[in-house]
Design a protein around this motif. Structure first.
Motif, short mmCIF file in Angstrom:
data_model
loop_
_atom_site.label_atom_id
_atom_site.label_comp_id
_atom_site.label_asym_id
_atom_site.label_seq_id
_atom_site.Cartn_x
_atom_site.Cartn_y
_atom_site.Cartn_z
N THR A 46 -5.52 0.63 8.93
CA THR A 46 -5.39 2.09 9.01
C THR A 46 -6.73 2.68 9.42
OG1 THR A 46 -4.67 4.06 7.80
CG2 THR A 46 -6.01 2.48 6.59
N LEU A 59 3.43 2.80 2.43
CA LEU A 59 2.82 2.83 3.76
C LEU A 59 2.98 1.50 4.47
CD1 LEU A 59 -0.48 4.74 2.84
CD2 LEU A 59 1.69 5.68 3.67
N LEU A 90 0.86 -1.19 0.00
CA LEU A 90 0.00 0.00 0.00
C LEU A 90 0.89 1.23 0.00
CD1 LEU A 90 -3.05 0.79 0.16
CD2 LEU A 90 -2.67 1.21 2.58
N TRP A 91 0.65 2.11 -1.01
CA TRP A 91 1.40 3.34 -1.15
C TRP A 91 0.45 4.52 -1.11
CZ3 TRP A 91 6.78 3.77 -3.03
CH2 TRP A 91 7.47 2.54 -2.98
N ASN A 92 1.04 5.70 -0.97
CA ASN A 92 0.20 6.89 -0.97
C ASN A 92 -0.40 7.10 -2.37
OD1 ASN A 92 2.49 7.71 -2.33
ND2 ASN A 92 2.66 9.68 -1.29
N ALA A 93 -1.29 8.08 -2.48
CA ALA A 93 -1.99 8.28 -3.75
C ALA A 93 -1.04 8.60 -4.89
CB ALA A 93 -3.03 9.40 -3.60
N THR A 139 -9.74 9.44 1.47
CA THR A 139 -8.31 9.22 1.24
C THR A 139 -8.10 8.24 0.09
OG1 THR A 139 -7.88 9.55 3.61
CG2 THR A 139 -6.12 8.52 2.31
N SER A 140 -7.18 8.59 -0.82
CA SER A 140 -6.84 7.71 -1.94
C SER A 140 -5.50 7.02 -1.69
CB SER A 140 -6.77 8.49 -3.25
OG SER A 140 -8.04 8.99 -3.59
N TYR A 141 -5.40 5.77 -2.11
CA TYR A 141 -4.18 4.98 -1.97
C TYR A 141 -3.83 4.37 -3.32
CZ TYR A 141 -5.42 5.08 3.04
OH TYR A 141 -5.75 5.46 4.31
N THR A 142 -2.57 3.94 -3.43
CA THR A 142 -2.14 3.13 -4.56
C THR A 142 -1.81 1.74 -4.06
OG1 THR A 142 -1.23 5.04 -5.73
CG2 THR A 142 -0.46 2.86 -6.42
N THR A 158 -5.61 2.20 -8.08
CA THR A 158 -6.02 3.18 -7.07
C THR A 158 -7.16 2.62 -6.23
OG1 THR A 158 -5.37 5.04 -8.45
CG2 THR A 158 -6.97 5.50 -6.71
#
Length: 277
Positions: A55, A48, A39-42, A61-64, A79
């Motif tokens: 979390t 992350l 899991l990464w930030n948008a 909130t958007s994630y990659t 996404t």
């Protein structure tokens, strides 16, 4: 040999979206031809953690999500948008209400319907005691429209994250207060007028006092025995009315402007023929 990239990424969570603000939930993923997931930030610039990943959010909130193949270290991204709670509180069904006028007044004071009905609210995330409920117009507002006038009351429930729900109901003012009527006359007797077989009422001797009412008097009437009810205004009088020989039972009745009535205690005036032939 061509090694396929991961495909068909499916992101799942252990709780159903939208997610309650500040409440933990776990993100997981599956994909074809993938062995690990991150899991990464948008912006896909900061890792992350590995999936499953627990979390919480307080805003959307958007994630990659990265799906990684162990065979070639090939990566496919997708996404994932986590939506924070956007569900408004639920307000109990609000039915139309009648509100009586204040004692001695044609006005009415709006109560706190939140507590007097009472109004109940629930929320998918927030505890009941954390939901702010307001009323408009506020309790204590004086309603001056009088009998059968209406006022729309608005109830708003707001949860801690700001989701709101509005509900309205109509309050109808009702005058149920009866007129005040005093009759001082009591059962008594009178002699016939000279040379007549009746007695002529003198002035206000058998009259009711002027009636009063919180919303106004429509009329004052009297009835003698089983006769016709007489009177069209608030100043009706028995003055100069002829009472025939015998028992004359008199009843007074006051009507207010809204249909409320007060009936006096009956009293009897007996007219006696005391004149010789």
């Amino acid at each position: 040999t061509v090694v396929p990239y991961p495909s068909s990424i499916v992101v799942s969570t252990d709780k159903t979206a939208p997610f309650c603000s500040g409440e933990n939930f776990t993100i997981s993923a599956t994909a074809t031809n993938a062995s690990t997931y991150e899991l990464w930030n948008a912006a896909n610039t900061t890792k992350l953690g590995n999936l499953p990943y627990t979390t919480s959010i307080v805003t959307n909130t958007s994630y990659t999500v990265r799906a990684i193949s162990a065979t070639c270290s090939c990566t496919t991204t997708q996404t994932f948008n986590a939506i924070v709670d956007n569900i408004a509180p639920v307000i109990s069904i609000l039915n139309p209400q009648n509100l009586n006028t204040n004692s001695g007044s044609c006005n009415a004071t709006l109560p706190n319907y939140i507590t007097t009905l009472p109004i109940t609210v629930t929320d998918n995330c927030a505890a009941t005691n954390s939901i702010v409920v307001t009323q408009s117009p506020v309790a204590g507002t004086i309603l001056t429209g009088g009998h059968n006038s209406t006022q729309v009351v608005t109830i708003v429930a707001r949860d801690p994250i700001g989701n709101t729900r509005t509900s309205t109901f109509t309050v109808t003012i009702k005058d149920v207060e009866v007129p005040a009527l005093t009759v001082s006359a009591t059962t008594d007797s009178r002699n016939t007028d000279p040379g007549q077989c009746y007695y002529t009422v003198s002035g206000t001797e058998f009259d009711a006092s002027s009636p009063t009412d919180n919303c106004g008097i429509l009329k004052l009437t009297y009835k003698i025995n089983a006769g016709t009810e007489t009177g069209t205004n608030a100043s009706t009088s028995l003055a100069v009315v002829s009472l025939p020989k015998g028992a004359n039972t008199i009843i007074w009745k006051a009507y207010d402007n809204n249909g409320n009535t007060t009936t006096s205690t009956a009293f009897t005036i007996t007219v006696i023929d005391n004149q010789p032939p």
